[in-house]
Design a protein around this motif. Structure first.
Motif, PDB file in Angstrom:
ATOM      1  N   LEU A  44      82.483  29.701  96.172  1.00  0.00           N
ATOM      2  CA  LEU A  44      83.095  30.295  94.695  1.00  0.00           C
ATOM      3  C   LEU A  44      82.526  30.792  94.474  1.00  0.00           C
ATOM      4  O   LEU A  44      81.859  30.244  94.386  1.00  0.00           O
ATOM      5  CB  LEU A  44      84.379  28.596  95.033  1.00  0.00           C
ATOM      6  N   VAL A  45      82.740  31.930  93.815  1.00  0.00           N
ATOM      7  CA  VAL A  45      82.022  32.683  92.835  1.00  0.00           C
ATOM      8  C   VAL A  45      82.967  33.101  91.479  1.00  0.00           C
ATOM      9  O   VAL A  45      81.875  33.061  90.194  1.00  0.00           O
ATOM     10  CB  VAL A  45      82.055  34.296  93.707  1.00  0.00           C
ATOM     11  N   ALA A  46      83.869  33.105  91.423  1.00  0.00           N
ATOM     12  CA  ALA A  46      84.732  32.342  89.623  1.00  0.00           C
ATOM     13  C   ALA A  46      85.475  31.794  89.550  1.00  0.00           C
ATOM     14  O   ALA A  46      86.464  32.082  90.782  1.00  0.00           O
ATOM     15  CB  ALA A  46      85.227  33.966  89.503  1.00  0.00           C
ATOM     16  N   ASN A 104      83.775  29.734  85.229  1.00  0.00           N
ATOM     17  CA  ASN A 104      82.323  29.414  85.493  1.00  0.00           C
ATOM     18  C   ASN A 104      82.168  30.390  87.136  1.00  0.00           C
ATOM     19  O   ASN A 104      83.132  30.448  87.565  1.00  0.00           O
ATOM     20  CB  ASN A 104      82.557  27.972  86.563  1.00  0.00           C
ATOM     21  N   TYR A 105      81.561  30.425  87.015  1.00  0.00           N
ATOM     22  CA  TYR A 105      80.560  31.379  87.945  1.00  0.00           C
ATOM     23  C   TYR A 105      79.385  30.835  88.652  1.00  0.00           C
ATOM     24  O   TYR A 105      78.634  30.124  88.055  1.00  0.00           O
ATOM     25  CB  TYR A 105      80.597  32.352  87.353  1.00  0.00           C
ATOM     26  N   ALA A 106      79.734  31.350  89.904  1.00  0.00           N
ATOM     27  CA  ALA A 106      78.269  30.931  91.139  1.00  0.00           C
ATOM     28  C   ALA A 106      77.333  31.776  90.706  1.00  0.00           C
ATOM     29  O   ALA A 106      76.651  32.625  89.988  1.00  0.00           O
ATOM     30  CB  ALA A 106      78.724  31.785  92.485  1.00  0.00           C
ATOM     31  N   LYS A 147      76.358  35.192  88.206  1.00  0.00           N
ATOM     32  CA  LYS A 147      77.075  35.014  86.606  1.00  0.00           C
ATOM     33  C   LYS A 147      75.669  35.802  86.238  1.00  0.00           C
ATOM     34  O   LYS A 147      74.520  36.403  86.400  1.00  0.00           O
ATOM     35  CB  LYS A 147      75.925  33.413  86.339  1.00  0.00           C
ATOM     36  N   GLY A 148      76.727  36.664  85.332  1.00  0.00           N
ATOM     37  CA  GLY A 148      75.880  37.857  84.216  1.00  0.00           C
ATOM     38  C   GLY A 148      76.155  38.537  84.930  1.00  0.00           C
ATOM     39  O   GLY A 148      76.052  39.871  83.429  1.00  0.00           O
ATOM     40  N   ARG A 149      76.918  39.011  86.227  1.00  0.00           N
ATOM     41  CA  ARG A 149      77.221  39.788  86.387  1.00  0.00           C
ATOM     42  C   ARG A 149      79.160  40.082  86.607  1.00  0.00           C
ATOM     43  O   ARG A 149      79.697  41.180  87.261  1.00  0.00           O
ATOM     44  CB  ARG A 149      76.685  40.601  87.559  1.00  0.00           C
ATOM     45  N   PHE A 150      79.184  38.794  87.675  1.00  0.00           N
ATOM     46  CA  PHE A 150      80.525  38.785  87.213  1.00  0.00           C
ATOM     47  C   PHE A 150      81.682  38.832  86.147  1.00  0.00           C
ATOM     48  O   PHE A 150      80.999  37.937  85.289  1.00  0.00           O
ATOM     49  CB  PHE A 150      81.100  38.446  88.775  1.00  0.00           C
ATOM     50  N   LEU A 205      88.932  40.911  88.643  1.00  0.00           N
ATOM     51  CA  LEU A 205      86.962  40.389  89.021  1.00  0.00           C
ATOM     52  C   LEU A 205      86.518  41.380  88.813  1.00  0.00           C
ATOM     53  O   LEU A 205      86.671  42.618  90.001  1.00  0.00           O
ATOM     54  CB  LEU A 205      86.699  39.682  90.508  1.00  0.00           C
ATOM     55  N   GLN A 206      85.838  41.749  88.023  1.00  0.00           N
ATOM     56  CA  GLN A 206      85.165  42.618  87.427  1.00  0.00           C
ATOM     57  C   GLN A 206      83.521  42.657  87.495  1.00  0.00           C
ATOM     58  O   GLN A 206      82.987  41.381  87.509  1.00  0.00           O
ATOM     59  CB  GLN A 206      85.175  43.118  85.804  1.00  0.00           C
ATOM     60  N   MET A 207      82.802  43.337  89.060  1.00  0.00           N
ATOM     61  CA  MET A 207      82.025  43.126  89.410  1.00  0.00           C
ATOM     62  C   MET A 207      81.337  44.086  89.054  1.00  0.00           C
ATOM     63  O   MET A 207      81.250  45.242  89.082  1.00  0.00           O
ATOM     64  CB  MET A 207      81.938  43.219  91.056  1.00  0.00           C
ATOM     65  N   ASN A 208      79.868  44.010  88.763  1.00  0.00           N
ATOM     66  CA  ASN A 208      79.031  45.020  88.221  1.00  0.00           C
ATOM     67  C   ASN A 208      77.916  44.406  88.591  1.00  0.00           C
ATOM     68  O   ASN A 208      77.327  43.496  88.877  1.00  0.00           O
ATOM     69  CB  ASN A 208      78.605  44.827  86.697  1.00  0.00           C
TER      70      ASN A 208
END
Length: 120
Positions: free
Chosen positions: A47-49, A58-60, A64-67, A80-83
């Protein structure tokens, strides 16, 4: 029939970004929740988000801080915005949702996944 369709995956350079989408369609009465998982070959799905029951997210730790997970209720779509992508983010990303249909019994649905590959 209820269907979840992911899109937005592809090949991207490290430190790049992607935005994944997951659109739900079908005879949907209610979407109780949506989240994103990912899985690399031979590894456990993780689970990532996710949206929390309280309306937050919540985020893995690894993302965290990037997605960022977000949604559009009118479009029945989750994003899901992935930076700042890293090679270790390479995986098939799956959308998961708990949905109530005419059967009136909520159950989990899964999309077919979209491949994200991050090059070094």
């Amino acid at each position: 029939q209820v269907q979840l369709v992911e899109s937005g995956g592809g090949l991207v350079q490290a430190r790049g970004y992607l935005r994944l989408s997951c659109a739900a369609s079908g005879r949907i009465i209610r979407i109780n929740g949506m989240c994103w998982y990912r899985q690399a070959p031979g590894k456990q799905r993780e689970l990532v988000a996710r949206f929390t029951s309280g309306g937050g997210s919540n985020y893995a730790d690894s993302v965290k801080g990037r997605f960022t997970i977000s949604g559009d209720n009118a479009k029945k779509t989750v994003y899901l915005q992935m930076n700042s992508l890293k090679p270790e983010d390479t995986a098939v990303y799956y959308c998961n949702a708990e949905i109530t249909t005419r059967e009136l019994r909520p159950r989990d649905y899964w999309g077919q996944g979209t491949q994200v590959t991050v090059s070094t």
